[in-house]
Scaffold this motif. Sequence first.
Motif, short mmCIF file in Angstrom:
data_model
loop_
_atom_site.label_atom_id
_atom_site.label_comp_id
_atom_site.label_asym_id
_atom_site.label_seq_id
_atom_site.Cartn_x
_atom_site.Cartn_y
_atom_site.Cartn_z
N PHE A 79 0.81 -1.20 0.00
CA PHE A 79 0.00 0.00 0.00
C PHE A 79 0.85 1.26 0.00
CE2 PHE A 79 -3.24 -2.99 0.95
CZ PHE A 79 -4.40 -2.42 0.44
N LYS A 80 0.40 2.23 -0.77
CA LYS A 80 1.08 3.52 -0.81
C LYS A 80 1.02 4.16 0.57
CE LYS A 80 -0.15 4.31 -5.61
NZ LYS A 80 -0.89 5.14 -6.56
N GLN A 81 2.10 4.85 0.93
CA GLN A 81 2.16 5.44 2.27
C GLN A 81 2.40 6.94 2.20
OE1 GLN A 81 4.74 3.12 4.78
NE2 GLN A 81 4.06 1.23 3.82
N GLY A 82 1.88 7.56 1.17
CA GLY A 82 2.01 9.00 1.03
C GLY A 82 3.09 9.38 0.03
N GLU A 83 3.13 10.65 -0.27
CA GLU A 83 4.10 11.16 -1.22
C GLU A 83 5.48 11.23 -0.57
OE1 GLU A 83 1.48 11.13 -4.09
OE2 GLU A 83 3.52 11.89 -4.43
N PRO A 84 6.53 10.95 -1.34
CA PRO A 84 7.88 11.05 -0.77
C PRO A 84 8.21 12.49 -0.38
CG PRO A 84 7.96 10.41 -3.09
CD PRO A 84 6.53 10.52 -2.70
N ILE A 85 9.00 12.63 0.67
CA ILE A 85 9.39 13.95 1.14
C ILE A 85 10.61 14.41 0.36
CG2 ILE A 85 10.26 15.25 3.12
CD1 ILE A 85 8.73 13.28 4.89
#
Length: 93
Positions: A79-85
Amino acid sequence: MLDRLKAWLGDHLVDDASNWWRWFSTHILALISALTGFLATNSMELAAVLAFLPEELHSLGGAAIAVVLFVIGLIGRLFKQGEPIDVETSDSA
C-alpha cells in the motif's frame, strides 16, 4: 464488481505491485516466515525462543506468528504510504 475492485486496488497499491516477489522486503518476510515455521515444527527450538516472550504469547505458537508477520509486512509494503518527502525542500524550511 471486479472492475470496481481493480480500480480501488489501482488507486491504493504501489505502481509496481505486480513485482512484489522481486522486492527485498518480501524476501526478508519470507525468510522470517520460514524461520518461524521451522520453530513451529521443532518443539525444542520453539521452547527456547518462547522462553524470551511473555507468557501470554506462548499459546500462539510459531505458525500463527509466521502468518501474521508475513501478511502484515506484505500489506505494509504493497500500500502507498504517502508522497515522498523532498529532502532539499524540507531542509531549507
